[in-house]
Design a protein around this motif. Structure first.
Motif, PDB file in Angstrom:
ATOM      1  N   GLU A 184       0.800  -1.219   0.000  1.00  0.00           N
ATOM      2  CA  GLU A 184       0.000   0.000   0.000  1.00  0.00           C
ATOM      3  C   GLU A 184       0.838   1.276   0.000  1.00  0.00           C
ATOM      4  N   ASP A 185       2.154   1.164  -0.068  1.00  0.00           N
ATOM      5  CA  ASP A 185       2.989   2.355  -0.209  1.00  0.00           C
ATOM      6  C   ASP A 185       4.208   2.003  -1.042  1.00  0.00           C
ATOM      7  N   GLY A 186       4.978   3.018  -1.415  1.00  0.00           N
ATOM      8  CA  GLY A 186       6.120   2.754  -2.287  1.00  0.00           C
ATOM      9  C   GLY A 186       5.643   2.236  -3.635  1.00  0.00           C
ATOM     10  N   VAL A 187       6.194   1.118  -4.071  1.00  0.00           N
ATOM     11  CA  VAL A 187       5.719   0.458  -5.292  1.00  0.00           C
ATOM     12  C   VAL A 187       4.475  -0.340  -4.921  1.00  0.00           C
ATOM     13  N   ARG A 188       3.324   0.079  -5.404  1.00  0.00           N
ATOM     14  CA  ARG A 188       2.048  -0.481  -4.945  1.00  0.00           C
ATOM     15  C   ARG A 188       1.665  -1.704  -5.793  1.00  0.00           C
ATOM     16  N   TYR A 189       2.439  -2.758  -5.632  1.00  0.00           N
ATOM     17  CA  TYR A 189       2.230  -3.955  -6.437  1.00  0.00           C
ATOM     18  C   TYR A 189       1.437  -4.998  -5.654  1.00  0.00           C
TER      19      TYR A 189
END
Length: 721
Positions: free
Chosen positions: A322-327
């Motif tokens: 849910e934060d940074g790279v939202r993968y």
């Protein structure tokens, strides 16, 4: 090769070209250190011409400073990084950093110095030094890790080292891991399990890049089935990656793998010490690590020879970052299997609707287990209508559920109460003036945690001591806890069943694999009669004497307008219900609700999973939402409210117009203030055949934002707050 393109570990700049010093061999995928201004920065040698960066003349190139002694990143992993960055509209550098999480791990190392207490306390004891002795016990770690565990500064630890209170221990980093044996124990599988296991083993043997949906009822032996794929990978000399949704599940699972294969697997999660991370890292990249069990961050590691990827509890929303790279690790795992040329197993008793639709379309191969293993029966599910059979005032356990708990206690069996709400109460207010305790950094209420004596925000982590008086009017004895959390339910159990031994299971009490193992050991030793827990207890536990499950409030998950609210509620309750009666003793489940006619509640009681999924699938198809349509959330935030509002207005004013592509908003996010930042959201809704990522990229990239504005794009969002 005289020049190379290097993807720098800095999202603020693109890839740069560098010259290669004479005598240095830098194949594509090598990890190197290069100059950037006056500094040196790490990066990965990438394919020539990648990312569309313009080439500059050779005379202006600066030379590569150094090359790390480690194998180059493979072509499949580089393709995965490119695909993830493109699909989730993330910086390639940010994705690449997940593949190489720390420069201190690179290259071989012989040993590292750790410290442990000698048992002889120093003559001068300060409160901080006493805290070290109270918290560390027999712990052995680096100075930084010991300080974090003890909750003191590194200076306190160093002063104790100087005084002789700690002794230094040289720990070898690259000592080998024990080799697992695929035939250490040969399990006895029923026909249904054996057929599924044989198909998985065949796919591993043939290196088929096939995604499998292993869909089996709770207790059907899915783990033993995919263990046969692990065994086949071992026979082929290949590695297995096994992803778990929570690190708290890791230790019991490691024990289970060790029992099956005769050797402990290699763990990878945020709770590892630096020495453990480095040892695991070198074993993974060299191929010596054969079975790797980890959280979603383990997905991007540079494996030497992957043979199979398994995603356990694949429906879990915690696989979505849910934060940074939202993968979403579930979906990226499928792509990694495609690039690596190996099968991927998505295992779940309640698969995500997206996975079921992919299986129905023939994109995933379904493997179905319809019966519990060893003759165990699915639990009987009963409904308690709280509008007709309510508990007494200020209590939350209805009379039928209480009677069933008393019966289990008398028989020496165990009960589990499920409420997906941490703490004692979700809201505290003043009955005198009406003041409500709100987080100063978020638009959220502070949660009362009686066990730790604090009010805490579950969004930003802000905490403060529980007050004795209202800060607004100054009155004492006027603060009222509104609604129940698991701590309040535990107090109610203590009052109603005073002889019952209780355990509260949440992320506040089970924060590490060791704590989870301690909890499992207590339950298995029958030292606990009643477990009161959040969604942490829905995942993977197997307790033979647990025969009763009570869902305190089945309606919580149905609130909030989330498009997956019904599906998530069904999954959580079905999973927690599956903890009951997993062995010879029959199980029973009571679901307390104020909405007995809700489709999800009716499907649970009737045991009609297919009817629920059919109705949910049709509703999603009619609304053209995932998996039949596409969604992306654009979150614009700033510490200055006017700045955030203006940036969101500007983005909305130039929103693109395309057939099958709609933009809703901007509007204040449901959680309009988070960690001190004011938030606005735009929601993109597109048909599946529309190039949504390209349109969003062309829309947002030319825009110029104020210095304090952050823009985050969440493709396939799971959170709508």
């Amino acid at each position: 090769m005289t020049r190379v393109r290097v993807l720098l570990f800095n999202s603020a700049v693109g890839p740069f070209d560098y010259s290669v010093p004479a005598g240095m061999d830098l194949p594509v995928g090598s990890v190197a250190q290069v100059p950037l201004g006056p500094r040196r920065i790490d990066g990965i040698v990438w394919d020539a011409g990648a990312f569309g960066a313009a080439e500059i003349e050779a005379s202006r190139l600066r030379p590569v400073a150094a090359k790390y002694d480690m194998p180059p990143l493979s072509q499949p992993l580089r393709r995965l990084i490119e695909w993830t960055a493109d699909y989730y509209l993330a910086s390639p550098a940010a994705v690449a950093r997940m593949a190489l999480p720390s420069g201190s791990l690179f290259g071989p190392g012989r040993s590292i110095t750790e410290y442990r207490l000698t048992g002889e306390p120093p003559a001068r004891m300060t409160p901080q030094r006493q805290q070290v002795y109270d918290r560390l016990g027999g712990e052995q770690a680096t100075v930084r890790e010991l300080a974090a565990i003890a909750g003191v500064s590194e200076g306190v630890i160093r002063s104790l080292v100087s005084s002789g209170a700690f002794e230094a221990v040289e720990v070898p980093i690259d000592r080998p891991w024990p080799r697992p044996d695929p035939d250490h124990i040969t399990p006895s599988l029923n026909q249904e399990q054996q057929e599924a296991a044989d198909r998985l083993a065949e796919a591993v043997r043939r290196a088929e890049p096939v995604p499998f949906l292993l869909d089996g009822v709770t207790g059907s032996g899915k783990t033993e089935v995919y263990f046969e794929a692990v065994a086949e990978a071992l026979r082929q000399g290949k590695q297995t990656l096994l992803l778990l949704p929570e690190i708290a599940l890791t230790q019991p699972f490691l024990t289970r793998i060790e029992a099956r294969f005769g050797a402990a697997p290699v763990p990878w999660h945020s709770g590892l010490k630096q020495t453990e991370r480095r040892r695991a890292w070198n074993a993974i990249i060299s191929g010596d690590a054969k079975i790797i069990v980890g959280a979603r961050s383990a997905l991007f590691l540079p494996y030497a020879n992957l043979g199979v990827i398994i995603v356990d509890e694949a429906h879990e929303t915690s696989f979505k970052q849910e934060d940074g790279v939202r993968y979403n690790a579930r979906d990226v795992a499928v792509m990694r299997g495609r690039f690596e040329g190996c099968p991927v197993v998505l295992s779940s008793a309640t698969p995500a609707l997206e996975s079921r639709v992919m299986a129905e379309a023939g994109r995933y191969e379904p493997l179905i287990l319809t019966h519990r293993y060893g003759g165990a029966q699915l639990p009987r599910i009963s409904l308690i209508d709280l509008t007709q059979d309510a508990p007494p005032r200020n209590q939350w356990i209805a009379p039928p559920l209480l009677a069933a708990m008393q019966e289990r206690l008398a028989r020496g069996e165990q009960s589990l109460l499920f409420l997906n709400r941490r703490g004692y109460a979700p809201l505290t207010l003043c009955r005198h003036c009406g003041h409500r305790f709100k987080c100063p950094n978020c638009s959220a209420w502070m949660v009362d945690h009686r066990l730790s004596g604090r009010l805490a925000c579950h969004h930003c982590g802000h905490a403060e001591p529980s007050p004795s008086a209202c800060p607004e009017c100054g009155e004492t004895d006027c603060l009222v806890a509104c609604g129940p959390g698991v701590e309040r339910i535990a107090d109610e159990v203590a009052a109603l069943l005073p002889t019952a031994r209780r355990a509260i299971v949440t992320s506040d009490t089970i924060w590490s694999p060791e704590k989870a193992a301690e909890f499992v050991a207590q339950v298995e030793a029958k030292a606990i009669d009643v477990i009161i827990g959040t969604q942490l207890v829905t995942k993977g536990y197997h307790f033979p004497d647990l025969t009763l499950v009570g869902v305190i409030d089945a309606d919580i998950g149905l609130e909030g307008g989330d498009l997956r609210a019904g599906e998530r509620t069904f999954q959580q309750i079905a999973q927690v219900a599956g903890r009951a009666g997993r062995a010879a003793k029959p199980g029973e489940v009571f679901i307390q609700t104020r909405h007995p006619d809700a489709p999800v509640i009716d499907a649970l009681v009737q045991g009609d999973r297919e009817a629920f999924y059919a109705a949910e699938t049709q509703a999603r198809r009619d609304a053209n939402v995932p998996p039949f349509g596409r969604l992306a959330a654009i979150i614009i935030s700033s510490e200055d409210h006017a700045e955030a509002h203006e940036a969101a207005r500007q983005a909305g004013a130039v929103a693109p117009e395309h057939d099958g592509f709609a933009v809703y908003g901007p509007a204040p996010a449901p959680l309009s203030l988070l960690r001190g930042r004011h938030r606005y959201r735009l929601l993109v809704h597109a048909r599946r055949n529309v190039e949504m990522q390209r349109i969003i990229r062309e829309w947002l990239q030319p825009m110029r934002w104020a210095p304090g504005v952050r823009v985050a794009v969440d493709v396939d969002p799971y959170s709508f707050v």
